[in-house]
Design a protein around this motif. Structure first.
Motif, PDB file in Angstrom:
ATOM      1  N   ASP A   1       0.809  -1.208   0.000  1.00 38.11           N
ATOM      2  CA  ASP A   1       0.000   0.000   0.000  1.00 38.11           C
ATOM      3  C   ASP A   1       0.848   1.266   0.000  1.00 38.11           C
ATOM      4  O   ASP A   1       0.300   2.368  -0.123  1.00 38.11           O
ATOM      5  N   THR A   2       2.142   1.129   0.163  1.00 38.57           N
ATOM      6  CA  THR A   2       3.033   2.284   0.169  1.00 38.57           C
ATOM      7  C   THR A   2       2.935   3.026  -1.156  1.00 38.57           C
ATOM      8  O   THR A   2       3.138   2.445  -2.225  1.00 38.57           O
ATOM      9  N   ALA A   3       2.604   4.306  -1.087  1.00 40.61           N
ATOM     10  CA  ALA A   3       2.417   5.097  -2.297  1.00 40.61           C
ATOM     11  C   ALA A   3       2.133   6.538  -1.904  1.00 40.61           C
ATOM     12  O   ALA A   3       1.858   6.844  -0.740  1.00 40.61           O
ATOM     13  N   ILE A   4       2.182   7.411  -2.882  1.00 42.92           N
ATOM     14  CA  ILE A   4       1.614   8.736  -2.730  1.00 42.92           C
ATOM     15  C   ILE A   4       0.128   8.629  -3.048  1.00 42.92           C
ATOM     16  O   ILE A   4      -0.244   8.099  -4.097  1.00 42.92           O
ATOM     17  N   TYR A   5      -0.675   9.119  -2.137  1.00 41.51           N
ATOM     18  CA  TYR A   5      -2.123   9.056  -2.294  1.00 41.51           C
ATOM     19  C   TYR A   5      -2.667  10.426  -2.691  1.00 41.51           C
ATOM     20  O   TYR A   5      -2.313  11.442  -2.091  1.00 41.51           O
ATOM     21  N   TYR A   6      -3.524  10.426  -3.682  1.00 41.46           N
ATOM     22  CA  TYR A   6      -4.101  11.645  -4.230  1.00 41.46           C
ATOM     23  C   TYR A   6      -5.625  11.616  -4.119  1.00 41.46           C
ATOM     24  O   TYR A   6      -6.240  10.572  -4.348  1.00 41.46           O
ATOM     25  N   CYS A   7      -6.219  12.751  -3.795  1.00 45.89           N
ATOM     26  CA  CYS A   7      -7.650  12.872  -4.016  1.00 45.89           C
ATOM     27  C   CYS A   7      -7.875  13.587  -5.342  1.00 45.89           C
ATOM     28  O   CYS A   7      -7.017  14.324  -5.833  1.00 45.89           O
ATOM     29  N   ALA A   8      -9.024  13.338  -5.927  1.00 42.40           N
ATOM     30  CA  ALA A   8      -9.297  13.848  -7.258  1.00 42.40           C
ATOM     31  C   ALA A   8     -10.788  13.813  -7.531  1.00 42.40           C
ATOM     32  O   ALA A   8     -11.558  13.201  -6.792  1.00 42.40           O
ATOM     33  N   THR A   9     -11.171  14.465  -8.617  1.00 46.85           N
ATOM     34  CA  THR A   9     -12.565  14.468  -9.058  1.00 46.85           C
ATOM     35  C   THR A   9     -12.668  13.710 -10.369  1.00 46.85           C
ATOM     36  O   THR A   9     -12.235  14.204 -11.413  1.00 46.85           O
ATOM     37  N   PRO A  10     -13.217  12.501 -10.357  1.00 48.25           N
ATOM     38  CA  PRO A  10     -13.448  11.793 -11.615  1.00 48.25           C
ATOM     39  C   PRO A  10     -14.298  12.627 -12.561  1.00 48.25           C
ATOM     40  O   PRO A  10     -15.214  13.332 -12.131  1.00 48.25           O
ATOM     41  N   ARG A  11     -13.994  12.545 -13.832  1.00 46.49           N
ATOM     42  CA  ARG A  11     -14.635  13.377 -14.826  1.00 46.49           C
ATOM     43  C   ARG A  11     -16.065  12.959 -15.083  1.00 46.49           C
ATOM     44  O   ARG A  11     -16.348  11.785 -15.322  1.00 46.49           O
ATOM     45  N   ARG A  12     -16.935  13.946 -15.026  1.00 50.59           N
ATOM     46  CA  ARG A  12     -18.315  13.685 -15.389  1.00 50.59           C
ATOM     47  C   ARG A  12     -18.371  13.277 -16.853  1.00 50.59           C
ATOM     48  O   ARG A  12     -17.839  13.971 -17.719  1.00 50.59           O
ATOM     49  N   GLY A  13     -18.987  12.150 -17.137  1.00 51.41           N
ATOM     50  CA  GLY A  13     -19.036  11.607 -18.478  1.00 51.41           C
ATOM     51  C   GLY A  13     -17.842  10.755 -18.846  1.00 51.41           C
ATOM     52  O   GLY A  13     -17.785  10.232 -19.965  1.00 51.41           O
ATOM     53  N   GLY A  14     -16.897  10.617 -17.946  1.00 50.62           N
ATOM     54  CA  GLY A  14     -15.750   9.776 -18.198  1.00 50.62           C
ATOM     55  C   GLY A  14     -16.135   8.314 -18.263  1.00 50.62           C
ATOM     56  O   GLY A  14     -17.126   7.888 -17.658  1.00 50.62           O
ATOM     57  N   THR A  15     -15.336   7.543 -18.983  1.00 46.65           N
ATOM     58  CA  THR A  15     -15.656   6.131 -19.166  1.00 46.65           C
ATOM     59  C   THR A  15     -14.976   5.229 -18.152  1.00 46.65           C
ATOM     60  O   THR A  15     -15.416   4.096 -17.944  1.00 46.65           O
ATOM     61  N   THR A  16     -13.901   5.716 -17.530  1.00 46.26           N
ATOM     62  CA  THR A  16     -13.202   4.958 -16.504  1.00 46.26           C
ATOM     63  C   THR A  16     -12.814   5.883 -15.360  1.00 46.26           C
ATOM     64  O   THR A  16     -12.855   7.107 -15.485  1.00 46.26           O
ATOM     65  N   TRP A  17     -12.395   5.299 -14.240  1.00 39.31           N
ATOM     66  CA  TRP A  17     -11.962   6.102 -13.098  1.00 39.31           C
ATOM     67  C   TRP A  17     -10.704   6.897 -13.380  1.00 39.31           C
ATOM     68  O   TRP A  17     -10.387   7.830 -12.630  1.00 39.31           O
ATOM     69  N   THR A  18      -9.985   6.539 -14.417  1.00 41.38           N
ATOM     70  CA  THR A  18      -8.763   7.258 -14.753  1.00 41.38           C
ATOM     71  C   THR A  18      -9.027   8.577 -15.459  1.00 41.38           C
ATOM     72  O   THR A  18      -8.094   9.352 -15.681  1.00 41.38           O
ATOM     73  N   ASP A  19     -10.263   8.857 -15.830  1.00 39.79           N
ATOM     74  CA  ASP A  19     -10.630  10.144 -16.409  1.00 39.79           C
ATOM     75  C   ASP A  19     -10.914  11.116 -15.267  1.00 39.79           C
ATOM     76  O   ASP A  19     -11.936  11.008 -14.594  1.00 39.79           O
ATOM     77  N   VAL A  20     -10.013  12.057 -15.060  1.00 38.81           N
ATOM     78  CA  VAL A  20     -10.032  12.925 -13.890  1.00 38.81           C
ATOM     79  C   VAL A  20      -9.912  14.379 -14.308  1.00 38.81           C
ATOM     80  O   VAL A  20      -9.116  14.709 -15.194  1.00 38.81           O
ATOM     81  N   ASP A  21     -10.683  15.243 -13.664  1.00 36.04           N
ATOM     82  CA  ASP A  21     -10.610  16.677 -13.933  1.00 36.04           C
ATOM     83  C   ASP A  21      -9.586  17.388 -13.061  1.00 36.04           C
ATOM     84  O   ASP A  21      -8.747  18.141 -13.562  1.00 36.04           O
ATOM     85  N   TYR A  22      -9.635  17.168 -11.750  1.00 38.26           N
ATOM     86  CA  TYR A  22      -8.782  17.894 -10.817  1.00 38.26           C
ATOM     87  C   TYR A  22      -8.057  16.932  -9.893  1.00 38.26           C
ATOM     88  O   TYR A  22      -8.653  15.964  -9.402  1.00 38.26           O
ATOM     89  N   TRP A  23      -6.775  17.241  -9.659  1.00 37.63           N
ATOM     90  CA  TRP A  23      -5.925  16.439  -8.782  1.00 37.63           C
ATOM     91  C   TRP A  23      -5.418  17.257  -7.609  1.00 37.63           C
ATOM     92  O   TRP A  23      -5.116  18.444  -7.760  1.00 37.63           O
ATOM     93  N   GLY A  24      -5.280  16.614  -6.459  1.00 35.20           N
ATOM     94  CA  GLY A  24      -4.526  17.196  -5.370  1.00 35.20           C
ATOM     95  C   GLY A  24      -3.050  16.941  -5.567  1.00 35.20           C
ATOM     96  O   GLY A  24      -2.618  16.307  -6.539  1.00 35.20           O
TER      97      GLY A  24
END
Length: 122
Positions: free
Chosen positions: A90-113
């Motif tokens: 589980d060791t990693a840098i953890y980010y919060c983000a806003t998944p893109r509205r209308g995106g097809t996968t969770w990797t479609d993101v509008d904003y990143w911390g």
């Protein structure tokens, strides 16, 4: 401007617990699904968890299901990730983000911390 600020990372022993927070500003927070992502050294950033705009639905990667819990407080514009039974992987840098509205996968993101580092080690 939209700003997402993570906090709560640190060093924890295997089997331990840790909670992360994400403070959001510059957006109508209650309109957004909030997601958590992580990036381990040498690996691609991956989806971890998400919570619906109302908090009524959650989604988890198989690798963390049953161990991590996403939550949010829309009165405070904050999202949270509670992690338990942590493992070295589980060791990693953890980010919060806003998944893109209308995106097809969770990797479609509008904003990143900017991210917060979680290290799981004895």
């Amino acid at each position: 401007q939209v700003t997402l600020l993570e906090s709560g990372g640190g060093l924890v022993q295997p089997g331990g617990s840790l909670s992360l927070s994400c403070a959001a500003s510059g957006l109508t927070f209650s309109n957004y699904v909030m997601g958590w992502y992580r990036q381990a050294p040498g690996k691609e950033r991956e989806f971890v968890a998400a919570i619906s705009s109302s908090g009524g639905g959650t989604y988890y990667a198989d690798s963390v299901k049953g161990r991590f819990t996403a939550s949010r407080d829309n009165t405070k514009n904050m999202a949270f990730l509670s992690m338990s039974n942590l493992k070295p992987e589980d060791t990693a840098i953890y980010y919060c983000a806003t998944p893109r509205r209308g995106g097809t996968t969770w990797t479609d993101v509008d904003y990143w911390g900017k991210g917060t580092l979680v290290t799981v080690s004895s």
